[in-house]
Motif scaffolding. Structure first.
Motif, mmCIF file in Angstrom:
data_model
loop_
_atom_site.group_PDB
_atom_site.id
_atom_site.type_symbol
_atom_site.label_atom_id
_atom_site.label_comp_id
_atom_site.label_asym_id
_atom_site.label_seq_id
_atom_site.Cartn_x
_atom_site.Cartn_y
_atom_site.Cartn_z
ATOM 1 N N SER A 193 0.512 -1.598 0.071
ATOM 2 C CA SER A 193 0.034 -0.232 0.068
ATOM 3 C C SER A 193 0.863 1.339 0.054
ATOM 4 C CB SER A 193 -0.619 -0.472 1.026
ATOM 5 O OG SER A 193 -0.245 -0.266 2.280
ATOM 6 N N LYS A 194 1.882 1.421 0.638
ATOM 7 C CA LYS A 194 2.890 2.004 0.441
ATOM 8 C C LYS A 194 3.491 2.798 -0.629
ATOM 9 C CE LYS A 194 4.435 2.940 5.791
ATOM 10 N NZ LYS A 194 5.801 3.107 6.457
ATOM 11 N N LEU A 195 3.867 1.516 -1.571
ATOM 12 C CA LEU A 195 4.311 1.750 -3.013
ATOM 13 C C LEU A 195 3.284 2.669 -4.112
ATOM 14 C CD1 LEU A 195 5.694 1.235 -5.091
ATOM 15 C CD2 LEU A 195 5.226 -1.165 -5.559
ATOM 16 N N PHE A 196 2.226 2.308 -3.324
ATOM 17 C CA PHE A 196 0.827 2.914 -4.220
ATOM 18 C C PHE A 196 1.473 4.977 -3.774
ATOM 19 C CE2 PHE A 196 -3.375 5.313 -4.241
ATOM 20 C CZ PHE A 196 -3.713 4.423 -5.417
ATOM 21 N N LEU A 197 1.039 4.401 -2.393
ATOM 22 C CA LEU A 197 1.852 6.208 -2.213
ATOM 23 C C LEU A 197 2.609 6.433 -2.750
ATOM 24 C CD1 LEU A 197 -0.084 5.717 1.382
ATOM 25 C CD2 LEU A 197 -1.461 6.774 -0.396
ATOM 26 N N PHE A 198 3.677 5.945 -2.676
ATOM 27 C CA PHE A 198 5.007 6.830 -3.368
ATOM 28 C C PHE A 198 5.433 6.793 -4.777
ATOM 29 C CE2 PHE A 198 9.441 5.222 -4.534
ATOM 30 C CZ PHE A 198 10.052 6.513 -3.902
ATOM 31 N N ALA A 199 4.687 6.127 -5.467
ATOM 32 C CA ALA A 199 4.227 6.223 -6.764
ATOM 33 C C ALA A 199 3.770 7.347 -7.002
ATOM 34 C CB ALA A 199 4.081 4.839 -7.275
ATOM 35 N N ALA A 246 11.919 8.678 -15.180
ATOM 36 C CA ALA A 246 11.180 7.103 -15.817
ATOM 37 C C ALA A 246 11.147 6.376 -14.448
ATOM 38 C CB ALA A 246 12.782 6.516 -16.680
ATOM 39 N N THR A 247 12.192 6.467 -13.691
ATOM 40 C CA THR A 247 12.432 5.558 -12.205
ATOM 41 C C THR A 247 10.406 5.926 -11.660
ATOM 42 O OG1 THR A 247 12.933 7.857 -10.751
ATOM 43 C CG2 THR A 247 14.176 6.359 -11.783
ATOM 44 N N SER A 248 9.674 6.789 -12.092
ATOM 45 C CA SER A 248 8.803 7.230 -11.773
ATOM 46 C C SER A 248 7.163 6.582 -11.787
ATOM 47 C CB SER A 248 7.932 9.036 -11.875
ATOM 48 O OG SER A 248 8.604 9.947 -11.345
ATOM 49 N N TRP A 249 7.966 6.719 -13.545
ATOM 50 C CA TRP A 249 6.612 4.951 -13.965
ATOM 51 C C TRP A 249 7.128 3.584 -13.829
ATOM 52 C CZ3 TRP A 249 2.761 7.778 -15.053
ATOM 53 C CH2 TRP A 249 2.434 8.552 -15.450
ATOM 54 N N PHE A 250 8.016 3.615 -13.369
ATOM 55 C CA PHE A 250 8.522 2.601 -13.092
ATOM 56 C C PHE A 250 8.080 2.139 -11.694
ATOM 57 C CE2 PHE A 250 12.022 0.116 -10.214
ATOM 58 C CZ PHE A 250 11.743 -1.249 -11.437
ATOM 59 N N ALA A 251 7.946 3.101 -11.103
ATOM 60 C CA ALA A 251 7.023 3.249 -9.934
ATOM 61 C C ALA A 251 5.656 2.759 -9.879
ATOM 62 C CB ALA A 251 7.263 3.394 -8.484
ATOM 63 N N VAL A 252 4.912 2.994 -10.439
ATOM 64 C CA VAL A 252 3.792 2.625 -10.962
ATOM 65 C C VAL A 252 3.900 1.398 -11.751
ATOM 66 C CG1 VAL A 252 2.290 3.582 -12.402
ATOM 67 C CG2 VAL A 252 3.325 5.672 -11.728
ATOM 68 N N GLY A 253 4.498 0.977 -12.007
ATOM 69 C CA GLY A 253 4.214 -0.584 -12.525
ATOM 70 C C GLY A 253 4.697 -1.470 -11.985
ATOM 71 N N MET A 254 5.448 -1.323 -11.163
ATOM 72 C CA MET A 254 6.169 -2.676 -10.091
ATOM 73 C C MET A 254 4.211 -2.559 -8.965
ATOM 74 S SD MET A 254 8.556 -3.549 -10.044
ATOM 75 C CE MET A 254 7.991 -4.356 -8.439
ATOM 76 N N TRP A 255 3.116 -1.101 -9.020
ATOM 77 C CA TRP A 255 2.338 -1.152 -7.806
ATOM 78 C C TRP A 255 1.520 -2.253 -8.758
ATOM 79 C CZ3 TRP A 255 -0.862 -1.626 -4.261
ATOM 80 C CH2 TRP A 255 -2.217 -1.261 -4.476
ATOM 81 N N TYR A 256 1.263 -2.322 -10.184
ATOM 82 C CA TYR A 256 0.585 -3.065 -11.079
ATOM 83 C C TYR A 256 1.095 -4.467 -10.380
ATOM 84 C CZ TYR A 256 -2.183 0.844 -12.559
ATOM 85 O OH TYR A 256 -3.819 1.826 -12.965
ATOM 86 N N MET A 257 2.479 -4.358 -10.847
ATOM 87 C CA MET A 257 2.864 -6.391 -10.393
ATOM 88 C C MET A 257 2.641 -6.567 -9.115
ATOM 89 S SD MET A 257 5.106 -7.448 -12.643
ATOM 90 C CE MET A 257 6.363 -8.144 -12.261
ATOM 91 N N THR A 276 3.150 -1.850 -19.532
ATOM 92 C CA THR A 276 2.665 -0.562 -20.174
ATOM 93 C C THR A 276 3.625 0.296 -19.954
ATOM 94 O OG1 THR A 276 0.094 -1.103 -21.302
ATOM 95 C CG2 THR A 276 0.629 0.776 -20.946
ATOM 96 N N TYR A 277 3.791 0.294 -18.372
ATOM 97 C CA TYR A 277 3.968 1.583 -17.718
ATOM 98 C C TYR A 277 5.978 0.837 -17.517
ATOM 99 C CZ TYR A 277 -0.275 3.520 -16.041
ATOM 100 O OH TYR A 277 -1.300 4.477 -15.520
ATOM 101 N N PHE A 278 5.965 -0.483 -17.707
ATOM 102 C CA PHE A 278 7.050 -0.825 -18.045
ATOM 103 C C PHE A 278 8.133 -0.085 -19.352
ATOM 104 C CE2 PHE A 278 6.675 -3.923 -14.743
ATOM 105 C CZ PHE A 278 6.833 -3.655 -13.790
#
Length: 760
Positions: A467-473, A484-495, A505-507
């Motif tokens: 859940s913290k990853l969601f907020l961090f992204a 690029a790191t911002s959208w990498f974090a979004v992709g990891m949340w979907y993982m 898509t985000y990766f």
């Protein structure tokens, strides 16, 4: 204005001295090519002619572009200057790399009596506007200065201003068009000398009547109507190079042919515009100064800065990457770092881009010429570079490096040193400890490019932090939407939530924004694998292996996918290649053990699993992470009949996690095979208490109960050693035991509470 004092060394760049009878004149006749050979020839000519250091400094690749005062046309040689209350701090020049010796003497004579003119004041405005990020103001006043002075140094500063404004095409044009090397003799706009008017753009060596023009009417200042018809201008346009070469034998050149710094800036502009081939031509396919005697790694920098030759090699490497010439890019970055160890960009490309294997990294960084280039700071630079290397090998040396940076240099709370600690913890699979360190780093600096992927990965592995990853992204996207790191974090949340198509898509977006961002490529392939698209995963991992030739991980992941697809031959080839690149990763030994097990080479599998555990102990990794390897070891030992050793391996897992269902089940199975049926039944029940619907354990428990029923309290029928009286005696004792149990059941009174209490 007093709030923007100059840094030590002032604020200007090396420029070409004005043509004079004492030095070779520049001509555009020999500069039709954009290659750097003309600069190399000029440097060789200056060296052979015995010219002073001042005269050939603008061609010297071992110098830097240290900024000195932009107030004057040329910076000065380092000398003791007098400071007075009437002089602005920016007017105190400290370095002169272009001025003639005679000009230096004149300047020293005039230093105390110098009066500021309009050009001096506007140079001050230009510089202060740059310091305050008022780039439009700097460009506006800088353009007027160049029009008045025709000074290459002022033109360079104007090009730098355009570059900072992201007007790359404009800067490139200024640096590559014909440029007059002779400034007006007096005055900012025009001069009247012996009855002739010298226009601003008319070079002193112009042919014919271009040298003499009618003076303006006496009694009034010249206006635009008088000046415009007779101004001699350099020809421009598609055929400008030929036209200038025809009209001017000397006195006109291009800035890129006059200074190494100008050529480097022009190549930077071309790269920003996507003109990669043109930029590579501007720099040369290889280092043109390599065999001139001025570019050896042991040659120290002349002024304490970063050699521009190293910067050019670094830029050449970036261009090679853009052109998909990875091996040449690697050589360029290695040459840049060897030429000047202060060129951190080249180091970052080599290490973060994983262009070398861990052992190659260690050897290369250890052998750099620290003592020759920075005698006073050699030890610190070596330590800070070693701390950034990958942590698969030399773990004890790496720990000592980090300890010295903390104790000897007081960098215990420095983000880059803390990142080294976090990287080591992540390599050891200690997610919680790594997360604590990365949290500290991001609390200090908010954004740290190298740390964010580790921070995100730890939140992915620690499930209660998802859940913290969601907020961090979300926070990263708000702060750094272009990173690029911002959208990498979004992709990891979907993982985390197993939405793999969205994650890919985000990766993909991340890799488009930064094609050299390795975590995005690996995660993109992981998303295919976790969704069961193993063929696509193999393709994605293979792309990673091509991009990051020094990393063994993509090849290992390729092998894992091939094993899932039962392509054992291809899997084995990939594992051998990965082991050749890195022989110190315990995970790689585990996968090689799995490969041997699938090939029914159980003895080799036992050896490889044991090596994986031994290496994991050396690098002090988390034991929890290696529970699967312990189970693999126990299973391989069980297959070769070493049941006692197999039970010990399974019990090691229970010491780490006493509720591990697979370990409890395998301990029960081993006890079952050893004939300890009662102990096996106990272990099966323990496993089912945690996972009650595990079909495999239920089936094993049923077999154990049947065996126990057949065996009875007197051991198995026909067991070894045989029971007293043989099989007949065993049968007689079993009949007596069953009869005794039947009589006891008949004599026992019925418990009314137990029988009736089940129903109302």
């Amino acid at each position: 204005m007093a709030g923007t004092p100059p840094p030590a060394g002032g604020f200007a760049i090396p420029r070409l001295p004005s043509p004079s009878g004492s030095r070779a004149r520049h001509s555009i006749n020999n500069s039709f090519s954009f290659g750097p050979q003309s600069l190399v020839d000029s440097l060789a000519e200056a060296n052979n002619s015995g010219a002073s250091n001042n005269r050939r400094s603008y061609l010297d690749p071992s110098r830097s572009i240290l900024q000195t005062s932009p107030l004057r046309a040329s910076p000065r040689q380092t000398r003791r200057t007098k400071t007075t209350a009437s002089r602005h701090p920016l007017a105190i020049d400290t370095t002169d790399v272009f001025q003639d010796d005679a000009d230096d003497e004149d300047d020293e004579d005039d230093e105390d009596g110098h009066e500021w003119g309009i050009v001096d004041r506007m140079r001050l405005w230009r510089h202060d506007a740059l310091m305050q990020h008022l780039y439009d103001s700097a460009a506006f006043w800088g353009d007027k200065i160049v029009s008045w002075t025709n000074d290459p140094n002022d033109a360079f500063w104007l090009a730098q201003t355009y570059f900072l404004k992201h007007e790359y095409s404009r800067a490139e044009r200024l640096l590559t068009r014909p440029f007059p090397t002779t400034p007006p003799r007096t005055g900012p706009l025009a001069s009247v000398t012996r009855g002739t008017f010298q226009p601003p753009f008319a070079p002193a060596n112009a042919k014919g009547k271009a040298r003499e023009m009618p003076p303006p009417a006496t009694g009034r200042a010249p206006d635009l109507d008088d000046l415009a018809p007779g101004v001699k201008r350099l020809p421009l346009g598609p055929g400008e190079m030929i036209d200038v070469a025809i009209q001017y034998e000397e006195g006109v050149s291009r800035l890129v042919d006059m200074s190494v710094a100008c050529r480097y800036l022009a190549a930077q502009c071309q790269m920003r515009q996507g003109k990669w081939s043109d930029a590579l031509e501007m720099l040369g396919e290889s280092n043109p100064f390599r065999n001139t005697g001025k570019g050896a790694p042991e040659v120290p920098n002349m002024d304490g800065g970063i050699k521009i030759e190293a910067s050019m090699c670094n830029l050449r490497g970036l261009l090679m990457l853009k052109l998909n010439r990875g091996d040449q890019a690697k050589n360029c970055f290695m040459e840049a770092l060897a030429l000047d160890i202060k060129c951190y960009e080249a180091f970052e490309q080599l290490i973060d881009g994983e262009m070398m294997t861990p052992e190659e990294e260690w050897d290369f960084v250890q052998k750099l010429a620290y003592r020759d280039q920075t005698p006073e700071d050699a030890d610190f630079v070596r330590l800070i570079y070693l701390s950034r290397l990958r942590k698969y090998k030399h773990t004890e040396d790496q720990a000592l490096v980090r300890r010295r940076l903390v104790d000897d240099y007081g960098l215990g709370d420095n983000p880059d040193v803390l990142y080294s600690f976090a990287d080591a913890l992540y390599t050891q699979l200690r997610w919680a400890d790594c997360y604590a360190v990365t949290s500290r780093i991001l609390a200090l600096v908010s954004i740290h490019k190298a740390t964010i992927p580790l921070h995100v990965a730890c939140m992915y592995h620690i499930k209660h932090l998802n859940s913290k990853l969601f907020l961090f992204a979300h926070e990263l996207v708000e702060k750094e939407p272009e990173s690029a790191t911002s959208w990498f974090a979004v992709g990891m949340w979907y993982m985390c939530v197993e939405k793999y198509p969205e994650a890919r898509t985000y990766f993909s977006k991340t890799s488009l924004m930064d094609p050299r961002f390795a975590p995005a490529w690996i995660a993109f392939a992981h998303a295919f694998s976790m969704e069961g698209e193993h063929d696509h995963a193999v393709t994605a991992y293979s792309t990673c292996a091509r991009l990051y030739t020094g990393s063994h991980l993509p090849l290992m992941f390729v092998a894992m996918e091939h094993m899932i697809l039962s392509n054992l031959k291809l899997a084995e080839e990939a594992l051998v290649a990965a082991h050749h690149m890195c022989d110190s990763d315990p995970l790689l030994y585990n996968e090689r053990g799995v490969m041997a097990f699938m090939n029914e080479d159980y003895e080799n599998a036992v050896t490889l699993f044991a090596q994986a555990i031994a290496i994991a102990d050396v690098v002090q990794t988390s034991q929890v992470a290696w529970i699967p390897t312990f189970i693999n070891l126990g299973t391989a030992l069980r297959r070769v009949g070493r049941l006692e050793n197999a039970r010990s391996a399974y019990l090691n897992v229970l010491r780490i996690d006493y509720r591990h269902v697979a370990a409890l089940s395998f301990v029960g199975l081993t006890e079952h095979l050893m004939g300890n049926i009662d102990e096996a039944i106990v272990r099966y029940h323990q496993a089912l208490s945690i996972d009650p619907i595990n079909g495999y354990v239920l089936e094993l428990l049923e077999l154990a109960l049947e065996a126990s029923a057949d065996m009875g309290p007197f051991g198995p029928k026909g067991g070894r050693p045989p029971a007293p009286g043989g099989e007949g005696g065993w049968d007689a004792k079993m009949r007596e035991h069953r009869d005794a149990k039947g009589k006891a059941a008949v004599a026992a009174p019925l418990d009314d509470d137990m029988s009736m209490g089940m129903y109302p």
